[in-house]
Every structure is written in C-alpha cells, then in structure tokens.
Design a protein around this motif. Structure first.
Motif, PDB file in Angstrom:
ATOM      1  N   ASP A  47       7.864   3.893   1.007  1.00  0.00           N
ATOM      2  CA  ASP A  47       6.923   3.037   1.748  1.00  0.00           C
ATOM      3  C   ASP A  47       5.796   2.518   0.863  1.00  0.00           C
ATOM      4  N   THR A  69       9.999  -5.555   0.269  1.00  0.00           N
ATOM      5  CA  THR A  69      10.525  -6.489  -0.729  1.00  0.00           C
ATOM      6  C   THR A  69      10.145  -7.932  -0.421  1.00  0.00           C
ATOM      7  N   HIS A  71      10.809 -11.895  -1.854  1.00  0.00           N
ATOM      8  CA  HIS A  71      11.544 -12.874  -2.667  1.00  0.00           C
ATOM      9  C   HIS A  71      10.721 -14.150  -2.608  1.00  0.00           C
ATOM     10  N   GLY A  83      -1.690 -10.419  -5.856  1.00  0.00           N
ATOM     11  CA  GLY A  83      -2.354 -10.350  -4.551  1.00  0.00           C
ATOM     12  C   GLY A  83      -2.072  -9.028  -3.850  1.00  0.00           C
ATOM     13  N   ILE A  84      -0.833  -8.578  -3.939  1.00  0.00           N
ATOM     14  CA  ILE A  84      -0.441  -7.325  -3.275  1.00  0.00           C
ATOM     15  C   ILE A  84      -1.157  -6.141  -3.911  1.00  0.00           C
TER      16      ILE A  84
ATOM     17  N   GLY B  69       0.374 -12.734  -0.902  1.00  0.00           N
ATOM     18  CA  GLY B  69       0.637 -11.329  -1.216  1.00  0.00           C
ATOM     19  C   GLY B  69      -0.385 -10.409  -0.568  1.00  0.00           C
ATOM     20  N   ALA B  70      -1.644 -10.812  -0.638  1.00  0.00           N
ATOM     21  CA  ALA B  70      -2.715  -9.984  -0.064  1.00  0.00           C
ATOM     22  C   ALA B  70      -2.618  -9.924   1.456  1.00  0.00           C
ATOM     23  N   LEU B  72       0.145 -10.233   3.237  1.00  0.00           N
ATOM     24  CA  LEU B  72       1.287  -9.371   3.567  1.00  0.00           C
ATOM     25  C   LEU B  72       0.906  -7.897   3.439  1.00  0.00           C
ATOM     26  N   THR B  73      -0.108  -7.638   2.644  1.00  0.00           N
ATOM     27  CA  THR B  73      -0.573  -6.272   2.438  1.00  0.00           C
ATOM     28  C   THR B  73      -1.681  -5.931   3.437  1.00  0.00           C
ATOM     29  N   PHE B 222       2.780  -4.530   4.370  1.00  0.00           N
ATOM     30  CA  PHE B 222       3.387  -3.715   3.311  1.00  0.00           C
ATOM     31  C   PHE B 222       2.581  -2.422   3.167  1.00  0.00           C
ATOM     32  N   GLY B 223       3.312  -1.318   3.059  1.00  0.00           N
ATOM     33  CA  GLY B 223       2.635  -0.032   2.854  1.00  0.00           C
ATOM     34  C   GLY B 223       2.429   0.740   4.136  1.00  0.00           C
ATOM     35  N   GLY B 225       4.879   1.587   6.259  1.00  0.00           N
ATOM     36  CA  GLY B 225       6.067   2.337   6.665  1.00  0.00           C
ATOM     37  C   GLY B 225       7.185   1.496   7.246  1.00  0.00           C
ATOM     38  N   ARG B 227       9.605  -0.995   6.143  1.00  0.00           N
ATOM     39  CA  ARG B 227      10.098  -1.640   4.923  1.00  0.00           C
ATOM     40  C   ARG B 227      10.953  -2.826   5.325  1.00  0.00           C
ATOM     41  N   TYR B 228      10.495  -4.008   4.966  1.00  0.00           N
ATOM     42  CA  TYR B 228      11.267  -5.198   5.344  1.00  0.00           C
ATOM     43  C   TYR B 228      11.260  -6.217   4.222  1.00  0.00           C
ATOM     44  N   HIS B 229      12.073  -7.239   4.402  1.00  0.00           N
ATOM     45  CA  HIS B 229      12.287  -8.240   3.362  1.00  0.00           C
ATOM     46  C   HIS B 229      11.645  -9.562   3.764  1.00  0.00           C
ATOM     47  N   VAL B 230      10.963 -10.160   2.819  1.00  0.00           N
ATOM     48  CA  VAL B 230      10.321 -11.453   3.061  1.00  0.00           C
ATOM     49  C   VAL B 230      10.900 -12.453   2.066  1.00  0.00           C
ATOM     50  N   THR B 231      11.269 -13.608   2.547  1.00  0.00           N
ATOM     51  CA  THR B 231      11.827 -14.635   1.652  1.00  0.00           C
ATOM     52  C   THR B 231      11.431 -16.019   2.135  1.00  0.00           C
ATOM     53  N   THR B 238      16.267 -10.501  10.909  1.00  0.00           N
ATOM     54  CA  THR B 238      16.031  -9.364  10.019  1.00  0.00           C
ATOM     55  C   THR B 238      15.167  -9.759   8.832  1.00  0.00           C
ATOM     56  N   PHE B 240      16.472 -11.556   6.379  1.00  0.00           N
ATOM     57  CA  PHE B 240      17.374 -11.811   5.250  1.00  0.00           C
ATOM     58  C   PHE B 240      17.973 -13.213   5.350  1.00  0.00           C
TER      59      PHE B 240
END
Lengths: 273, 379
Positions: A47, A69, A71, A83-84, B69-70, B72-73, B222-223, B225, B227-231, B238, B240
C-alpha cells in the motif's frame, strides 16, 4: 520474502492482467521481475509503494503490478512522481521508463528530478529503440545502427544515461541488464534504500525491432552479447583494461546529499504557524 | 485552512491564493510566467505556513503533472500560468480530465498568440480553455470580475473540482490579476468546503472508475490501502485500458455529462440592471467593469440597457443566455479577443435578436466610451 516464483506472481502481479503484451524474447519481463523481487526482498508494504510510468513498451509494466500504479503521459512520469513523493514522502515511489521516454521527451524532467535529489527510484528499461511505435531510433540507439527512421544508419550520438543522471545530481547510479538479473535486483534494492534520487539503467533487448533491423541474431545471441560484453565496475576498478570497449555494469556511483522532501520538511517545521 | 481575518488590500492574483488556502489547498507546483507569477510567489510563501507543499518545477508541463500526482495522493492542488504556459499544460490537463483527478488550473490571460503581449490584458483563451486539449471533454472554467470575487470563486473552483472529480480552470485576465482592491476574508465557519467522495467498500471490492448514480466515481488516494491503476488511456470501471467500443463511448459521454448535466449547480453569473433592459451587454472579467460603467452612463441618458456577466464561462450558460435573448432587442458581446464567446452567444441568441461584437486585441482594456460608442453607433 518470497523465494518461490509462483508466490511472487500471486503476491505482486495482477494475475488477471497476464499474459503481458511484450513480444517473445523482450527483456522487459525479466526487468519487471527484478523490480518486484527487490520490493519483496526489502519487505515494502504494497500500500505504500507507487509505481509510475510514462508511455511506451516499458511503461505498460505498472498495469501488471499490484501496487498503486499510474500510467502517465509520454516523458512525464518523473514529474507526476515528484508530485506524489512531495505530497506524501512516506510512499516509496518507483518510476519505470523507456529510453526515449526518459531521455528524449522526458530528458528535462530526468535531469531536474536528479538535480533535486528527490527520493524516487527511477528504472529505465533501455532497449535502444522505440518499440511501441515500431522501431524508430532513440537517444540511446548506437551510432551507425539502423532503425525505421534511420534507414541509412543513425548519425545521432547516443546518451550514456548513467553519466547523464550522475552529472545531473543523482545520488545513486547503477547499471544492470536483462541478462544480469540478480545484479539488477540488487541495484534496485540499493536504489530503494538510498534516501535520494536513484537511477538504475536496465539494458533490455528488443529482438523484434532493434535486433532484427541490426542483424543481432536471435534472442539467445542477444543475451550472449550482454553476457560477453558487460564487465562489472568492481572488476574494472581493479584492472582498468578489462573495461575497454565493454559496457560497465554494477554500482557506478553513490554519494549521499540532502534529500528534497526532507529539506522541505525543515522549512515546514520552521515556518508552520 | 487559511487563518486570515478581516480585510486587506490585495491583487487579484494574491486573492486567488487566499481563496485557494481557504478552500484547503495543500499543494502548488508551477513555473513562473507573467502575469500570473504572484499566484506562485504567494503560494511559495504561504503553503509551508499551513503545512502545505510548494515546488517550482522545471516547466509548465511538469507543474501540471506534479499537481495531478499530488492530488492522487490526497492533497488539494493548484497550478497557475499564463498564455504560453497554458498551451504547455494542455496535454496533462486532458490527462486530469480522463483520469478524473481534481485540481485547479489558473490562467491569468495575456495577449497572444505565441509570446504575444506578456504584461497586457487579453481574453484570448476562451476557446482554448474549452478545447485546448485533444478529444471531447468537459470543462469548468470560472471568470471572476473583481478581487473579492477571485477569492470567492477560487474557493468554488476547488469545491467544483472535488465534487465533480475534474480539473477546474480559473480563467482570469491580467486586469483582474494585477488590480488591487479591498478583500474581505470570510469567516472559516461561513466557507462551504467540498471534499472528494471516498469509497466505503473494502479495498478488494473497489472499482476505481465505477461511477455512482451521480456519474462520479468515489476516489481513493494513493497510500490509503486501495491499490488501483490510473491511466490516460480509455479505461473501464476497473481503471484498466479497454478497446471495447461501447465502454469507450460510455466513458467519454459520462465525463461530459457529469459536468454538462449539472450546469445549474455550476452556473455563476451576475445580472446588472437587466430587469427592463432592451439592450444587453454581455461581458466578463476585466471588461465587465468597463461595461458597468458604460451602462450607468447610458442609463443616466435614459437608455434601457443592462449587463449579463457570466462568471461560469464553461459550461456555457445556455439557459440563462436564452432567457436574456428572449427579452432583449439587441445584444452586444464585449471581449478582449476577436469574438470567441460571441459565437456561442450568437448560436443561442442569434435567431431571437441581433448579436453584435465589441472587440479589442491591442493589449488595452475596452473602455466604457468604446462600449458606449459601439452601442450608440449600432443603433
């Protein structure tokens, strides 16, 4: 730590996303596995691991891995990752990029992430070619080699990505290959433990485009080339002539410097009201 | 949360930062560019004081990436730019739309195209705000007309971003960004704060892009718990990538509809002396100040004239402009470009009454006199 291959797969891969899209003989699968095994060896909490990629063959890797993750857009993985990491320094941020992704469109982000010494572990899967778009030359395609956009031989001079990262300020630099998988894993472990910007080049192989265009033989031949032409830095340090005309692999540079998010925390601690 | 109290004499750019802090901004990434730079400078100064993070990135592209990114966090994030920088941000702006990442992008407009007129006002990015990145996508863009409103609308920009999981543009112009006016800070208890909807399922059951009935998927950071995928690729529930035509089409329509079906919630505008107006001026941002002055002048001469000022410039206030057109005999759209918002107004109102342009692109404000001359000359 999992030593069993199927345990590694079950624990860290999104098995429903397999099989992967990479061509038979591509080195990327091996390199991804070294990333996963390094994470496993260090026992990182899934996590708290974020894996970020850009665009290209290499950058499909995070989709197969069971972490947080991302992409992103072509070349910009390190900017998203910055940023993360800055937002939550507790997270282990790993960036997987290709050679074009990291040093052509994303070259500026690479040198600035290295310069800041932000605690991100960057792994470049370098296969010396643009694979996903069908075999155009990249900033690491050797001089004289062929590509769809270099039909008469490449006259661009290639980057030494490790020297580039070191020159820009990375505090840990290493080079492994898809053939030298245990070394690659060790370098990634060291990179993850380095509090700062770590850069690890993983020389991969692209039999489909680079190999075929340049008559490098089959996949076994390409692996044998890596086996015969790579020399560990530790060997070269003792006997320099052993490194002549060879690819130097291993731990190339290590020099601790203040890390970005820790330096920023000092500012917050001092000025927060 | 911002602890500022009382009032201060501030620039629009500074008010934007105060609004962002009041809304809970905890992250700013940017690259300096005139005339937006004060937004960045004040963020650099203030964010650590509130436990937030600032970073000066290597360029505008990286700044846009870093705030995604920030966000998403888990941090409420903003970047600020002008003209050329806004162009550079567009690809990653599209990424934020596609991956549904809340964030605020400030564009203090200057003259263009290209490097244009860096220190002069313009309103040349009305259409770029809407269609700057590739593909079909929704946009929320707000155009404040004063320093106070910049503060209040920046709070709202964060709220809309969080509520609709989308980037929101603060489309200011240099006039508003650099103008100094009295700003009255809101009491924190009077500030309504929206936060992103969180999942309440178990992590293993979480589908990162499965929307609720309101078309908005709950968002885990993110962080936490999950866990997923971003695109940025077209994806299914999902998260993906998918090439399924039906799923692809539905995703793009949902992204658009979650904004466009909620225009009433997103619509901010001002009507000024419009009740009995036969002539309507439509103007926004800095130009609306000249328009008000012109309207007061013409009212004193007995003309029945009023102002419709869009604050929400996107999505387009179709219903409101329609009802303006129902009552008007004549509409003028005054803007510091060669007619960008005009064509949208004309599309809706053009069949009901004549719609005319008042434009200026030389880096100067449209003056009240120019509006008066245009309206009187048009008669």
């Amino acid at each position: 730590m999992n030593t069993n291959c199927s345990d590694i797969t079950q624990n860290y891969y999104r098995v429903d996303k397999l099989p992967h899209i990479w061509c038979p003989g591509c080195g990327h699968g091996t390199l991804v596995n070294t990333v996963v095994r390094a994470i496993d060896k260090l026992g990182l909490n899934k996590d708290e691991v974020v894996i970020v990629s850009g665009i290209g063959c290499s950058s499909r890797a995070p989709g197969y891995l069971d972490f947080n993750t991302l992409h992103t857009t072509h070349g910009r993985a390190l900017a998203f990752a910055t940023g993360i990491k800055h937002a939550n320094p507790k997270l282990h941020v790993i960036v997987i990029m290709g050679d074009g992704d990291s040093s052509a469109i994303g070259g500026n982000h690479l040198i600035h992430a290295a310069r800041r010494n932000i605690d991100i572990t960057t792994i470049v899967f370098n296969n010396n070619i643009y694979g996903m778009t069908g075999g155009q030359y990249s900033p690491t395609t050797p001089y004289g080699d062929f590509a769809t956009t270099a039909p008469y031989g490449n006259i661009d001079k290639p980057f030494d990505l490790c020297n580039l990262a070191k020159g820009a300020g990375a505090t840990y630099v290493g080079r492994g290959t898809a053939y030298h998988a245990p070394l690659m894993q060790k370098l990634i472990e060291n990179g993850l433990q380095n509090k700062g910007f770590s850069f690890i080049e993983g020389i991969s192989l692209c039999p489909t485009y680079y190999g075929r265009k340049n008559k490098k033989g089959d996949v076994v031949n390409m692996h044998n080339f890596l086996k015969d032409n790579c020399v560990d830095k530790k060997v070269v340090d003792k006997v320099p002539e052993k490194g002549e005309n060879k690819i130097i692999i291993g731990e190339l540079y290590k020099e601790p410097k203040p890390e970005y998010t820790e330096s920023y925390k000092v500012i917050i601690d001092k000025f927060q009201e | 949360m911002s602890s500022e109290k009382g009032y201060k004499l501030l620039q629009g750019n500074e008010a934007c930062v105060e609004g962002a802090l009041a809304a809970g901004m905890k992250f700013f990434a940017g690259y300096p560019i005139t005339p937006s730079t004060e937004v960045m400078e004040l963020s650099a100064q203030k964010l650590p004081q509130y436990g937030g993070k600032f970073i000066q990135m290597e360029d505008e592209i990286a700044s846009m990436a870093a705030i995604i990114g920030a966000s998403l966090t888990g941090l409420k994030s903003m970047t600020a730019t002008s003209g050329p920088g806004f162009s550079l941000k567009q690809e990653n702006f599209g990424y934020a739309v596609m991956s549904e990442v809340p964030c605020v992008v400030v564009n203090v407009q200057r003259g263009g195209p290209s490097t244009g007129l860096p220190t002069s006002p313009a309103q040349g990015e009305i259409m770029q705000a809407k269609w700057g990145t590739h593909g079909d996508h929704p946009v929320i863009a707000l155009t404040p007309g004063s320093v106070q409103e910049t503060y209040e609308m920046t709070i709202e920009a964060f709220n809309l971003a969080e509520k609709y999981r989308t980037p929101v543009i603060m489309l200011m112009d240099e006039t508003i960004g650099h103008m100094r006016e009295k700003l009255i800070f809101k009491d924190p208890s009077d500030i309504k704060i929206e936060n992103r909807k969180k999942p309440n399922c178990k992590p293993e059951e979480y589908l990162a892009y499965k929307a609720d009935e309101d078309m908005i998927p709950p968002m885990a950071n993110f962080g936490e718990g999950y866990r997923y995928h971003v695109t940025g690729l077209t994806h299914d529930e999902t998260g993906f990538p998918t090439n399924n035509n039906e799923i692809s089409g539905e995703l793009i329509k949902r992204l658009s509809n979650k904004v466009n079906n909620n225009i009433d919630d997103i619509a901010y505008y001002e009507e000024y002396k419009l009740e009995d107006a036969e002539i309507v001026v439509i103007a926004f941002g800095g130009v609306s100040r000249s328009a008000k002055s012109a309207i007061d002048e013409m009212r004193s001469q007995g003309m029945k004239i009023g102002l419709f000022r869009p604050i929400t410039i996107w999505p387009f206030l179709e219903t409101q402009i329609n009802s303006v057109a129902d009552k008007a005999k004549e509409i003028y759209v005054a803007e510091m470009n060669l007619g960008q918002y005009f064509y949208e107004v004309d599309r809706v109102a053009g069949k009901k009454c004549p719609v005319k342009k008042i434009n200026k692109v030389n880096g100067e404000l449209i003056t009240p006199k120019e509006i008066i001359d245009a309206v009187k000359g048009g008669k």
